[in-house]
Design a protein around this motif. Sequence first.
Motif, PDB file in Angstrom:
ATOM      1  N   ARG A   1      47.950  35.292  32.471  1.00 50.37           N
ATOM      2  CA  ARG A   1      47.870  35.530  33.916  1.00 50.37           C
ATOM      3  C   ARG A   1      48.714  34.510  34.683  1.00 50.37           C
ATOM      4  NH1 ARG A   1      43.970  38.903  36.271  1.00 50.37           N
ATOM      5  NH2 ARG A   1      42.384  39.508  34.783  1.00 50.37           N
TER       6      ARG A   1
ATOM      7  N   LYS B   1      52.244  35.119  37.164  1.00 48.96           N
ATOM      8  CA  LYS B   1      52.498  34.597  38.513  1.00 48.96           C
ATOM      9  C   LYS B   1      53.644  33.585  38.517  1.00 48.96           C
ATOM     10  CE  LYS B   1      47.731  35.454  39.553  1.00 48.96           C
ATOM     11  NZ  LYS B   1      46.390  34.936  39.730  1.00 48.96           N
TER      12      LYS B   1
ATOM     13  N   THR C   1      38.574  37.356  35.776  1.00 49.97           N
ATOM     14  CA  THR C   1      38.534  35.989  36.312  1.00 49.97           C
ATOM     15  C   THR C   1      37.511  35.971  37.443  1.00 49.97           C
ATOM     16  OG1 THR C   1      40.132  36.378  38.074  1.00 49.97           O
ATOM     17  CG2 THR C   1      41.021  35.791  35.901  1.00 49.97           C
TER      18      THR C   1
ATOM     19  N   THR D   1      38.174  36.016  40.448  1.00 46.80           N
ATOM     20  CA  THR D   1      38.638  36.831  41.578  1.00 46.80           C
ATOM     21  C   THR D   1      39.201  38.192  41.180  1.00 46.80           C
ATOM     22  OG1 THR D   1      40.740  35.678  41.438  1.00 46.80           O
ATOM     23  CG2 THR D   1      39.171  34.869  43.083  1.00 46.80           C
ATOM     24  N   ALA D   2      39.482  38.397  39.898  1.00 45.80           N
ATOM     25  CA  ALA D   2      40.102  39.660  39.489  1.00 45.80           C
ATOM     26  C   ALA D   2      39.378  40.235  38.281  1.00 45.80           C
ATOM     27  CB  ALA D   2      41.572  39.442  39.153  1.00 45.80           C
TER      28      ALA D   2
ATOM     29  N   TYR E   1      49.227  45.196  35.918  1.00 41.17           N
ATOM     30  CA  TYR E   1      49.903  44.772  37.149  1.00 41.17           C
ATOM     31  C   TYR E   1      50.531  45.919  37.932  1.00 41.17           C
ATOM     32  CZ  TYR E   1      48.781  40.004  36.083  1.00 41.17           C
ATOM     33  OH  TYR E   1      48.077  38.850  35.855  1.00 41.17           O
TER      34      TYR E   1
ATOM     35  N   ASP F   1      47.152  42.969  43.608  1.00 40.51           N
ATOM     36  CA  ASP F   1      46.480  41.975  44.461  1.00 40.51           C
ATOM     37  C   ASP F   1      46.433  40.618  43.763  1.00 40.51           C
ATOM     38  OD1 ASP F   1      46.113  43.818  46.413  1.00 40.51           O
ATOM     39  OD2 ASP F   1      44.006  44.247  45.944  1.00 40.51           O
ATOM     40  N   ASP F   2      46.166  40.650  42.465  1.00 48.35           N
ATOM     41  CA  ASP F   2      46.105  39.395  41.713  1.00 48.35           C
ATOM     42  C   ASP F   2      47.476  38.706  41.693  1.00 48.35           C
ATOM     43  OD1 ASP F   2      44.728  37.498  40.044  1.00 48.35           O
ATOM     44  OD2 ASP F   2      45.824  38.323  38.328  1.00 48.35           O
TER      45      ASP F   2
END
Lengths: 571, 239
Positions: free
Chosen positions: A408, A412, B83, B85-86, B177, B184-185
């Motif tokens: 993850r 990003k 997570t 938040t996700a 994704y 959003d993540d």
Amino acid sequence: MQIIENSQEYDAIIVGSGAGGGMATHMLANAGLKVAVVEAGPYFDPKDEETRTQLKWPWESPRRGASTNRAFGDYDMSWGDWKVDGEPYTHEEGTKFMWWRSRMLGGRTNHWGRISLRFGPTDFKHKDVDGLGDNWPISYDDVKPYYDKLDKLVGVFGSNEGLPNDPDGFFLPPPKPRLHELYYIKAARKAGVRVIPSRLSILTKKLNDDRGVCFYCSQCGRSCTQYADFSASSVFVIPAKNSGRIDLFTNCMVKSVMTDSEGRATGVSYINKNDRREYQLKGRTVVLGASACSSARILMNSKSSQHPNGLGNSSDVVGRYLHDSTGGGRAAFVPQLMNRKTYNEDGVGGMHVYSPWWLDNKKLDFPRGYHIEIWGGMGMPSYGFGFNHTEFNKYIGGDIGGYGDKLREDAKRFYGAVIGLSGRGEAIARYDNRCTIDPNVVDQWGIPVLKFDYKWSDYERLQARHMQKTFEEVFDAMGAHVLGDTPGKDQDYGLLAPGQIIHEVGTTRMGDNAKTSVTNKYSQLHDCDNVFVVDAGVFTSQADKNCTWTIMALSMRTSEYIIDQMKKQNI
Amino acid sequence: MDRRESLKNILIGTIAGATVAGAATSCESPAEVQEQKVEGKEEYYGRTPKEIEHDKKVMAEVFLVEHELETIAVLCDIILPATATAGSATDAGVPEFIEFIVKDLPNNQLPIRGGLMWLDGESNLRFNKLFKAATPEEQIQIVDDIAYPDPDNKKPEMAYGIKFFNLMRNLTMTGYYTTRMGIDDLGYKGNVPNVWNGVPAEVLAEHEVDYEPEWIAKCVDITKAGTKAEWDEKGNLIT
């Protein structure tokens, strides 16, 4: 089966509704002529909710935009690509050519990058500079007034830079560069490469009351519901249709131009794809804008006793001098662009800045030049997002591979940290690069198909080698890690296949000598004065520019000539 | 039953014993087909009639079976777990995406099917049970052996697993994704009508770049974007 004749006689029958055919439609219909437009694909309006792909999200496509059905992905606005069902093309053994067709109203103008570059004075007379190819029978001064009118009619953003071979125009203001483009500007200048604002036919400012202003979704390749980018369907053909100024025949594939006993054109014969029957339209003039290769195909398939080698082909030049832009590309990973703060940087479709050709060939080992297009940024993810991206860790000392939180973080960390450069350059038009009619194969409409015979020469290969060297210099100046190995001689230095850049031109080239060219300087067939070609077939040479803006300028010029000649009753 | 619904049920384990093939066959009543058509309309994404036909055909096909989908679900959630938040990969529907894409892009079929079989073989060898039945700790033991490339080929017997895991990671990343949750993540902010007026000042500062005055003077003044363009005879924009 009986051929069905239409009793209406048109002043002009326009074949194809893309850049060239669309412009001719606009010009001839506005002049009050009775016009028929014949398009091989179905009706298409970018505004139509049923066919809209603009502002769709990746998850709305079950394949997340993968290219299973459309070569450029689910959302690309092209119905047809390198392949069209039931309409094959063939190759001379050992040669390659990739032929892109869009079967829809507006043709490929719905899908293109909207890069709109005027040819410069040198581009029309390049033989005078290096002795290669041929000069055009016209000069920049002949075309300039049409480029000027075109800028104001269709709209193009850019900037007046005073460059000798990348002429100024009537530009709308360009958008500000995005972050990756600011990196490019800095690095390119360090490497000695000039950078200027892009020139794209997208309305960054209001042009008229009929079209919207860009709302920066970056999706011009999906064709714009606001008509804020240029497509021939939205700007030319649909308005002409809606005001009743033309008869539009969609899903109708022209097979041949019909001629009379004197060898003059009387109309066209076409297959209606809906009922699979053959029809004929009568016209005082025929204007071919089917795209370079399709128009050449129609001419070669229009044999008669007056035109035994095909219409307009007494010179045996139809189909010859076919050439596509050269293309090469490279991408790099930019560590400084890691861990980006995210914000909406979609911008306009395509690039905000670019590099026109900046060097002098006297010091180089290849003729002509290329421009550089830049891509990058935090775009919308689609199929392929995240593929092998952990490999960037090798440049920053991290572990390749992995899963979970690390993965993850990688997503990003690396999002928006890749910049790509594409070179698009000029190939020399050669007599032997051509398409002919395959004597053994017909398509599903019974029409003999094209056979391609195309080879790159060392001119193009050496140009591609120079592109790669330049890309690496720019990336070095950026502190970026160039991805992949430098393509070597065995890979033609990364030179893409002919046709792959979708800028094919030259199959019905113009010239003053009827023995070495197909049309005169007004794009009128030497052999048949009431047939005109308004697509890229008439290009004597390609230049290091994309061809669409010149197709439209020449189509406008030819249309004015047609109107003038009709008034004088010469045709 | 709708195929998509039946897949979801399999993945959350509410239809014990129902096979995917069985569930799909039972969907082929005329009434169900009609229902799917309506659903297709709601999810319309600009297809030509030929493309709609193609999609329907692919949707109706069955390739991965229940056990394979369950194993994929376990793997996906190891690759992208939830997570604070996700949500996780299965929360984002990644197994459903993989179920579709192996039919749509069939060159993935053999590597996925063979890779899953290899994974079960490895799990049988080590723990005498299928991968999905192994404990999370056991599963991670295997995953740690195949989640990283092995350029020197020090563990040649893991080469197959490494290749398979790489493919699974790629498809999971794309599948995740390209959903609302994943986007959003990630923080992608676009795909909405807006106005581009340049890189935010704090970002320019952070990256030590700036807009040159002579360049920016050429660029669009967004306050005048709605004013009709007019030029002087030299091509200078005057509005």
